[in-house]
Design an enzyme around this catalytic site. Structure first.
Site, PDB file in Angstrom:
ATOM      1  N   SER A   1       3.686  -2.330  10.005  1.00 18.60           N
ATOM      2  CA  SER A   1       4.569  -2.583  10.550  1.00 18.60           C
ATOM      3  C   SER A   1       5.370  -3.922   9.300  1.00 18.60           C
ATOM      4  O   SER A   1       6.689  -3.812  10.816  1.00 18.60           O
ATOM      5  CB  SER A   1       4.928  -2.008  11.809  1.00 18.60           C
ATOM      6  OG  SER A   1       4.561  -0.760  12.256  1.00 18.60           O
TER       7      SER A   1
ATOM      8  N   GLU B   1      -7.124   4.743   7.096  1.00 19.15           N
ATOM      9  CA  GLU B   1      -6.611   6.063   7.375  1.00 19.15           C
ATOM     10  C   GLU B   1      -8.600   6.292   7.047  1.00 19.15           C
ATOM     11  O   GLU B   1      -8.570   7.557   7.096  1.00 19.15           O
ATOM     12  CB  GLU B   1      -5.248   6.083   6.203  1.00 19.15           C
ATOM     13  CG  GLU B   1      -4.673   6.318   7.195  1.00 19.15           C
ATOM     14  CD  GLU B   1      -3.008   5.473   6.431  1.00 19.15           C
ATOM     15  OE1 GLU B   1      -3.305   5.556   4.891  1.00 19.15           O
ATOM     16  OE2 GLU B   1      -1.702   5.093   7.141  1.00 19.15           O
TER      17      GLU B   1
ATOM     18  N   ASN C   1       0.901  -1.438  -0.015  1.00 20.41           N
ATOM     19  CA  ASN C   1      -0.228   0.052  -0.217  1.00 20.41           C
ATOM     20  C   ASN C   1       1.116   1.477  -0.148  1.00 20.41           C
ATOM     21  O   ASN C   1       1.110   1.624   1.613  1.00 20.41           O
ATOM     22  CB  ASN C   1      -0.637  -0.219   1.391  1.00 20.41           C
ATOM     23  CG  ASN C   1      -1.902   1.459   1.319  1.00 20.41           C
ATOM     24  OD1 ASN C   1      -1.991   1.814   0.141  1.00 20.41           O
ATOM     25  ND2 ASN C   1      -2.437   1.301   2.751  1.00 20.41           N
TER      26      ASN C   1
ATOM     27  N   GLU D   1      -5.409  -5.453  10.342  1.00 22.37           N
ATOM     28  CA  GLU D   1      -4.957  -4.237  10.727  1.00 22.37           C
ATOM     29  C   GLU D   1      -4.583  -4.189  12.058  1.00 22.37           C
ATOM     30  O   GLU D   1      -6.040  -2.921  11.328  1.00 22.37           O
ATOM     31  CB  GLU D   1      -4.074  -3.312   9.292  1.00 22.37           C
ATOM     32  CG  GLU D   1      -4.147  -3.854   8.457  1.00 22.37           C
ATOM     33  CD  GLU D   1      -3.255  -2.635   7.018  1.00 22.37           C
ATOM     34  OE1 GLU D   1      -2.352  -2.760   6.808  1.00 22.37           O
ATOM     35  OE2 GLU D   1      -4.432  -2.046   6.486  1.00 22.37           O
TER      36      GLU D   1
ATOM     37  N   GLY E   1       2.362   2.234  10.427  1.00 23.00           N
ATOM     38  CA  GLY E   1       2.800   3.130  10.450  1.00 23.00           C
ATOM     39  C   GLY E   1       4.030   3.688  11.717  1.00 23.00           C
ATOM     40  O   GLY E   1       4.450   4.582  12.035  1.00 23.00           O
TER      41      GLY E   1
ATOM     42  N   HIS F   1      -9.375   0.790   4.625  1.00 22.09           N
ATOM     43  CA  HIS F   1      -8.468   0.915   4.976  1.00 22.09           C
ATOM     44  C   HIS F   1      -8.891   1.661   6.595  1.00 22.09           C
ATOM     45  O   HIS F   1      -9.681   2.635   6.458  1.00 22.09           O
ATOM     46  CB  HIS F   1      -7.260   1.944   3.967  1.00 22.09           C
ATOM     47  CG  HIS F   1      -5.616   1.665   5.056  1.00 22.09           C
ATOM     48  ND1 HIS F   1      -5.650   3.280   6.237  1.00 22.09           N
ATOM     49  CD2 HIS F   1      -5.070   0.792   4.570  1.00 22.09           C
ATOM     50  CE1 HIS F   1      -4.485   2.347   5.601  1.00 22.09           C
ATOM     51  NE2 HIS F   1      -3.923   0.999   5.599  1.00 22.09           N
TER      52      HIS F   1
ATOM     53  N   LYS G   1      -0.567   4.207   0.215  1.00 20.90           N
ATOM     54  CA  LYS G   1      -0.344   5.225   0.495  1.00 20.90           C
ATOM     55  C   LYS G   1      -0.090   6.773  -0.785  1.00 20.90           C
ATOM     56  O   LYS G   1      -0.088   5.998  -1.987  1.00 20.90           O
ATOM     57  CB  LYS G   1       0.006   5.667   1.641  1.00 20.90           C
ATOM     58  CG  LYS G   1       0.403   4.270   2.503  1.00 20.90           C
ATOM     59  CD  LYS G   1       0.195   4.773   4.046  1.00 20.90           C
ATOM     60  CE  LYS G   1       0.798   3.272   4.739  1.00 20.90           C
ATOM     61  NZ  LYS G   1      -0.308   3.763   6.210  1.00 20.90           N
TER      62      LYS G   1
HETATM   63  C1  PEP Z   1      -1.079  -0.152   5.860  1.00 23.83           C
HETATM   64  O1  PEP Z   1      -0.543   1.161   5.653  1.00 23.83           O
HETATM   65  O2  PEP Z   1      -1.785  -0.935   4.993  1.00 23.83           O
HETATM   66  C2  PEP Z   1       0.002  -0.622   6.745  1.00 23.83           C
HETATM   67  C3  PEP Z   1       0.556  -1.954   7.598  1.00 23.83           C
HETATM   68  O3  PEP Z   1       1.661   0.709   6.852  1.00 23.83           O
HETATM   69  P1  PEP Z   1       2.374   0.213   7.579  1.00 23.83           P
HETATM   70  O4  PEP Z   1       3.478  -1.008   7.058  1.00 23.83           O
HETATM   71  O5  PEP Z   1       3.715   1.600   7.399  1.00 23.83           O
HETATM   72  O6  PEP Z   1       2.113  -0.014   8.717  1.00 23.83           O
END
Ligand code: PEP
Length: 248
Positions: free
Chosen positions: A211, A96, A10, A165, A171, A94, A12
């Site tokens: 992460s 976000e 992803n 997630e 993040g 997601h 973003k």
């Molecule tokens: C994501 O954006 O779905 C995500 C898991 O981000 P990160 O791997 O940076 O934590």
């Protein structure tokens, strides 16, 4: 059970053409495990560009879409448009989108329905906040979010990947431990078995996201109910290749 490992990147709201060229060239060098499905979540404006340079065996996803095919929805894109530029997937729900843009379970469900009806495959994201985890509400939250998706998905589970997630891990550099992730994946699969069907529970792929890095991917990938990853930050880096190859 034969669930094919599936790793999503992803991006973003990151990347320009130079960086995109670098990322794709790195993925072309790989080598990527051919037994793993790879899907890249691209900012909408670069979907067509990425589609024009990416190898056929790598899927391309939008990071969001609207719930109808066309019309007066300034700033939105539709599944029909995503398909028109050759992409096959969309990431929906997601965290976000949920937290920054205020998307609720029912809107996400409407988007999922329309995306699936339009022939897109969907990565549907769920996960609890830190406050919810610390309040002992992890299962309640992920079951509620999944329950909202069930009527939206209908009989199209084969075209859906669930991404668990935990919001506190996205993040932040704080990965869920393999035990924490496995525990939620297993209870989610049990919930699906009881509330949808045992067959779907055994075939639906559940990604972990939060992460994930080249350094922690192997241990997470070894968990029996983790069928892939959704990767944010590390999907922009060369280590994404190691994450794709984590089951090797
Ligand atoms: C994501 O954006 O779905 C995500 C898991 O981000 P990160 O791997 O940076 O934590």
């Amino acid at each position: 059970m034969g669930r094919k490992f599936v790793v999503g990147g992803n991006w973003k709201m990151n990347g320009d053409k130079n960086q995109i060229n670098e990322i794709i060239n790195n993925l072309k060098k790989g080598p990527l495990d051919p037994n793993v499905e790879v899907v890249l979540g691209i900012p909408a404006i670069y979907l067509a560009y990425v589609k024009s340079i990416v190898p056929e065996n790598i899927g391309v996803a939008a990071q969001n879409c609207w719930k109808v095919a066309k019309g007066a929805f300034t700033g939105e894109i539709s599944p029909a448009m995503i398909k028109d530029v050759g992409a096959d997937w969309v990431i929906l729900g997601h965290s976000e989108r949920r937290t920054i843009f205020g998307e609720k379970d029912d809107l996400i469900a409407e988007k999922v329905t329309h995306a699936l009806e339009s022939g897109l495959k969907v990565i549907a994201c769920i996960g609890e906040t830190l406050e919810e985890r610390e309040g002992g509400k992890t299962e309640e939250v992920v079951f509620r979010q999944t329950k909202a998706l069930v009527p939206a998905i209908g009989d199209k589970w084969a075209n859906v990947v669930l991404a668990y997630e935990p919001v506190w891990a996205i993040g932040t550099g704080k990965t869920a431990s393999p035990q924490q992730a496995q525990e939620v994946h297993a209870s989610l699969r049990n919930w699906i078995s009881s509330n949808v069907s045992p067959d779907i529970a055994s075939t639906v792929r559940i990604q972990y996201g939060g992460s994930v890095t080249g350094a922690n991917a192997k241990e997470l990938a070894a968990c029996p109910d983790i069928d892939g990853f959704l990767v944010g930050g590390a999907s922009l880096k060369p280590e994404f290749v190691d994450i794709v190859n984590a089951t090797k």
